[in-house]
Scaffold this motif. Structure first.
Motif, PDB file in Angstrom:
ATOM      1  N   ALA A  91      30.208  37.837  18.704  1.00 53.12           N
ATOM      2  CA  ALA A  91      31.682  38.177  18.708  1.00 53.12           C
ATOM      3  C   ALA A  91      31.919  38.648  19.932  1.00 53.12           C
ATOM      4  N   HIS A  92      30.917  39.242  20.671  1.00 51.11           N
ATOM      5  CA  HIS A  92      31.117  39.670  22.357  1.00 51.11           C
ATOM      6  C   HIS A  92      31.027  38.445  22.964  1.00 51.11           C
ATOM      7  N   ILE A  93      29.904  37.888  22.745  1.00 47.87           N
ATOM      8  CA  ILE A  93      29.898  36.589  23.746  1.00 47.87           C
ATOM      9  C   ILE A  93      30.829  35.781  23.569  1.00 47.87           C
ATOM     10  N   MET A  94      31.691  35.443  22.432  1.00 49.87           N
ATOM     11  CA  MET A  94      32.630  34.562  22.216  1.00 49.87           C
ATOM     12  C   MET A  94      33.839  35.101  22.880  1.00 49.87           C
ATOM     13  N   THR A  95      34.193  36.213  22.446  1.00 46.90           N
ATOM     14  CA  THR A  95      35.448  37.029  23.175  1.00 46.90           C
ATOM     15  C   THR A  95      35.418  36.946  24.732  1.00 46.90           C
ATOM     16  N   ASP A  96      34.331  37.349  25.129  1.00 47.00           N
ATOM     17  CA  ASP A  96      34.141  37.321  26.572  1.00 47.00           C
ATOM     18  C   ASP A  96      34.149  35.969  27.353  1.00 47.00           C
ATOM     19  N   GLY A  97      33.589  34.914  26.533  1.00 47.31           N
ATOM     20  CA  GLY A  97      33.570  33.603  27.003  1.00 47.31           C
ATOM     21  C   GLY A  97      35.051  33.167  27.141  1.00 47.31           C
ATOM     22  N   ASP A 152      22.514  29.515  20.521  1.00 47.97           N
ATOM     23  CA  ASP A 152      23.518  28.448  21.134  1.00 47.97           C
ATOM     24  C   ASP A 152      24.539  28.712  21.544  1.00 47.97           C
ATOM     25  N   MET A 153      25.235  29.981  21.327  1.00 43.94           N
ATOM     26  CA  MET A 153      26.342  30.398  21.750  1.00 43.94           C
ATOM     27  C   MET A 153      26.626  30.298  23.343  1.00 43.94           C
ATOM     28  N   PRO A 154      25.873  30.590  24.123  1.00 42.78           N
ATOM     29  CA  PRO A 154      26.133  30.288  25.440  1.00 42.78           C
ATOM     30  C   PRO A 154      26.540  29.063  25.871  1.00 42.78           C
ATOM     31  N   ALA A 155      25.759  28.095  25.667  1.00 43.09           N
ATOM     32  CA  ALA A 155      25.927  26.624  25.739  1.00 43.09           C
ATOM     33  C   ALA A 155      27.361  26.274  25.218  1.00 43.09           C
ATOM     34  N   ILE A 156      27.484  26.677  24.085  1.00 39.21           N
ATOM     35  CA  ILE A 156      28.903  26.181  23.484  1.00 39.21           C
ATOM     36  C   ILE A 156      29.986  26.680  24.176  1.00 39.21           C
ATOM     37  N   MET A 157      29.810  28.209  24.630  1.00 40.51           N
ATOM     38  CA  MET A 157      30.994  28.509  25.410  1.00 40.51           C
ATOM     39  C   MET A 157      31.118  27.922  26.643  1.00 40.51           C
ATOM     40  N   ALA A 158      29.905  27.500  27.298  1.00 39.12           N
ATOM     41  CA  ALA A 158      29.908  27.045  28.569  1.00 39.12           C
ATOM     42  C   ALA A 158      30.771  25.729  28.531  1.00 39.12           C
ATOM     43  N   SER A 159      30.301  24.862  27.378  1.00 39.07           N
ATOM     44  CA  SER A 159      30.993  23.448  27.085  1.00 39.07           C
ATOM     45  C   SER A 159      32.419  23.722  26.840  1.00 39.07           C
ATOM     46  N   PHE A 160      32.807  24.637  26.395  1.00 39.65           N
ATOM     47  CA  PHE A 160      34.487  24.882  26.081  1.00 39.65           C
ATOM     48  C   PHE A 160      34.983  25.165  27.295  1.00 39.65           C
ATOM     49  N   LYS A 161      34.487  26.033  27.944  1.00 35.84           N
ATOM     50  CA  LYS A 161      35.232  26.759  29.462  1.00 35.84           C
ATOM     51  C   LYS A 161      35.207  25.425  30.384  1.00 35.84           C
ATOM     52  N   LYS A 162      34.107  24.501  30.272  1.00 35.52           N
ATOM     53  CA  LYS A 162      34.186  23.153  31.173  1.00 35.52           C
ATOM     54  C   LYS A 162      35.421  22.308  30.674  1.00 35.52           C
ATOM     55  N   PHE A 163      35.296  22.136  29.460  1.00 38.61           N
ATOM     56  CA  PHE A 163      36.581  21.358  28.996  1.00 38.61           C
ATOM     57  C   PHE A 163      37.803  22.003  29.359  1.00 38.61           C
ATOM     58  N   ASN A 164      38.191  23.099  28.909  1.00 36.76           N
ATOM     59  CA  ASN A 164      39.200  23.912  28.814  1.00 36.76           C
ATOM     60  C   ASN A 164      39.843  23.852  30.443  1.00 36.76           C
ATOM     61  N   ASP A 165      38.769  24.185  31.378  1.00 35.59           N
ATOM     62  CA  ASP A 165      39.279  24.401  32.872  1.00 35.59           C
ATOM     63  C   ASP A 165      39.742  22.949  33.504  1.00 35.59           C
ATOM     64  N   GLU A 166      39.051  22.004  32.916  1.00 33.00           N
ATOM     65  CA  GLU A 166      39.321  20.423  33.423  1.00 33.00           C
ATOM     66  C   GLU A 166      40.808  20.378  32.787  1.00 33.00           C
ATOM     67  N   PHE A 167      41.014  20.525  31.393  1.00 30.73           N
ATOM     68  CA  PHE A 167      42.060  20.290  30.647  1.00 30.73           C
ATOM     69  C   PHE A 167      43.339  20.974  31.510  1.00 30.73           C
ATOM     70  N   MET A 168      43.328  22.351  31.934  1.00 30.86           N
ATOM     71  CA  MET A 168      44.100  23.055  32.476  1.00 30.86           C
ATOM     72  C   MET A 168      44.526  22.145  33.869  1.00 30.86           C
ATOM     73  N   GLU A 169      43.430  22.027  34.814  1.00 28.87           N
ATOM     74  CA  GLU A 169      43.477  21.307  36.019  1.00 28.87           C
ATOM     75  C   GLU A 169      44.467  20.000  35.735  1.00 28.87           C
ATOM     76  N   GLN A 170      44.056  19.168  34.849  1.00 30.72           N
ATOM     77  CA  GLN A 170      44.727  17.957  34.462  1.00 30.72           C
ATOM     78  C   GLN A 170      46.363  18.253  34.198  1.00 30.72           C
ATOM     79  N   TYR A 171      46.746  19.249  33.619  1.00 27.30           N
ATOM     80  CA  TYR A 171      48.192  19.565  33.175  1.00 27.30           C
ATOM     81  C   TYR A 171      48.937  20.248  33.775  1.00 27.30           C
ATOM     82  N   GLU A 172      48.269  21.241  34.916  1.00 28.56           N
ATOM     83  CA  GLU A 172      49.033  22.246  35.490  1.00 28.56           C
ATOM     84  C   GLU A 172      49.474  21.456  36.785  1.00 28.56           C
TER      85      GLU A 172
END
Length: 481
Positions: free
Chosen positions: A367-373, A453-473
């Motif tokens: 719960a902490h890893i995901m919220t912080d991520g 597996d959680m740190p890798a999943i959150m890193a994958s989410f962060k990479k996608f999200n930040d690239e998505f925001m870069e594309q559309y902002e």
């Protein structure tokens, strides 16, 4: 050729209008991608064992012996199974009319209902009547049975928290009733405000809707908040004043990840308040073996308990339960084991405690890893998951992303979640499937992927999200809430 009764255009309109986002468009697309060979992380549904949570040993030993009772006659059974598991298997088999393959009473095995009543009394400090406890195929079936008894037609409304678990919207729609939303306040950690409740009821009544019940989900799904005792008292008083049945969905009561607000049942709060309210307010409470450190979703074990429901109404609810003849018997045994687990001094006690604690401690960490991520990501803000097994981050979508979604014919958060799925294999549920305020977007994900597996999943989410925001902002950064 003339159209046929089961042609799409001739189906019951309530069936066609019923929506269940947890197994909706995102899930179907994820299943397609999986068939094509893509690795999918299914975080769309609270299904712990599917994401690697190990079953507890003791209940599986007992159920194995119940399913194969000839093992009990084997002279070597004591070399494979502990004595307390053997004793419990014999205990449960003695309650059945022919083992696990025989129908039980339509309300469930009387002996198991007695064990549930004893569990409720230990938990709340007040006696419980086994005759007012019905065992069900998971809590969902119980919710559906009770809503079926409450909803008489489209003029009847049920107050449901928004965001809400789609079981409620889907069932109310299927039964031809009206969902009356009350909004939880995200900036107050998904708190419940009685003023919002009053406003929702007033608006519904103005439209000619008779509000007959109120559902609470505690701990919250998808929002993960735990209701305080004060909040629960306010809810009980409100339902009493407005003459509503209170439906207490308490399936996540084992899933608590903070110490400030432990789980308190609606029934305990009601009983503590004393007369006349504790003798008059109608309450139905629900629980399951599918969540907590058990996570036995596929076993379909649940119960509901009725408080202050008149005997004639109980008879009618029994009549409807009888149509299905019997809840599944293995699920009932799991429920008996959950409410009456190994005790100190039993052979299996230490192992049971060790296994259950390990699950809960790991979930708290996740719960902490995901919220912080989520909170480390651009344009994403997430309240801490106090309980249950979900995170519900707000995704602050840029105007260009919202426009791109419209062009694609998608709801904006569905558009975002589909892009996330295609890029990372993470299968989530868009917030629009649970309800949310206009112009605000979320997604729901479970906190169930394995801790390692959680740190890798959150890193994958962060990479996608930040690239998505870069594309559309157009510019960097959105104000956080």
């Amino acid at each position: 050729m003339s159209s046929k009764p089961l042609d799409y255009e001739n189906l019951n309109k309530n069936v066609k209008e019923c929506q269940y986002a947890v197994r909706g468009e995102l899930y179907l697309r994820a299943s397609e991608l999986q068939k094509e060979g893509k690795k999918i992380i299914f975080t769309n549904v609270g299904n712990p064992h599917a994401l690697g949570q190990k079953p507890l040993t003791f209940p599986r030993q007992v159920i194995a012996l119940c399913q194969a009772p000839f093992l009990l006659d084997d002279p070597n059974v004591g070399l494979v199974f502990p004595a307390d598991a053997i004793a419990r298997a014999k205990h449960f088999l003695s309650m059945t009319s022919g083992g696990l393959g025989a129908y039980s009473d339509s309300r469930g095995i009387p002996g198991v209902r007695k064990e549930v009543a004893e569990f409720i009394e230990r938990r709340d400090g007040y006696p419980s009547d086994p005759e007012l406890i019905y065992l069900t195929d998971g809590a969902s079936k119980g919710v559906m049975q009770i809503l079926n008894a409450i909803i008489r037609g489209e003029g009847d409304g049920v107050l449901v928290p928004v965001p809400q678990y789609p079981l409620y919207s889907a069932t109310i729609s299927l039964l031809g009733g009206t969902l009356v939303p009350y909004y939880l306040e995200e900036t107050a950690n998904w708190g419940l405000d009685v003023n919002n409740l009053r406003q929702s009821v007033a608006q519904a009544r103005y439209k000619g809707i008779t509000v007959r019940a109120m559902a609470i989900i505690n701990p919250g799904n998808p929002t993960g908040q735990c209701l305080s005792e004060a909040n629960l008292k306010d809810v009980v008083k409100f339902c009493y004043q407005e003459n509503l049945v209170l439906l207490g969905d308490e399936v996540y009561q084992q899933n608590i990840y903070q110490d400030e607000r432990p789980f308190i049942s609606a029934r305990k709060v009601l009983m503590d308040m004393g007369p006349p309210i504790n003798k008059e307010l109608q309450l139905v409470s629900f629980h399951t073996v599918s969540k907590g450190y058990w996570g036995e979703c596929g076993q379909r074990g649940g119960y509901f308990e009725m408080t202050n429901i008149p005997p004639k109404s109980v008879e009618e609810i029994y009549k409807v339960a009888s149509i299905a003849l019997s809840p599944n018997v293995p699920g009932q045994i799991f429920m008996g084991l959950m409410v009456n687990p190994p005790k100190p001094g039993d052979i299996s006690y230490e192992r049971y405690v060790r296994e259950s604690k390990a699950v809960l401690e790991s979930l708290r960490k996740r719960a902490h890893i995901m919220t912080d991520g989520f909170n480390s990501c651009r344009n994403v803000v997430c309240n801490f998951t106090e309980g249950a097994m979900y995170s519900f981050p707000q995704i602050r979508l840029p105007p260009k992303a919202i426009e791109a979604a419209k062009k694609a014919g998608k709801v904006p958060d569905v558009f975002y979640c589909l892009k996330l799925l295609e890029a990372t294999g993470i299968s989530t549920v868009p917030g629009s499937g649970f309800g949310q305020k206009e112009g605000v977007f979320h997604l729901r994900t479970t906190i169930l992927p394995a801790e390692e597996d959680m740190p890798a999943i959150m890193a994958s989410f962060k990479k996608f999200n930040d690239e998505f925001m870069e594309q559309y902002e157009d510019h960097k950064g959105y104000s956080r809430m």
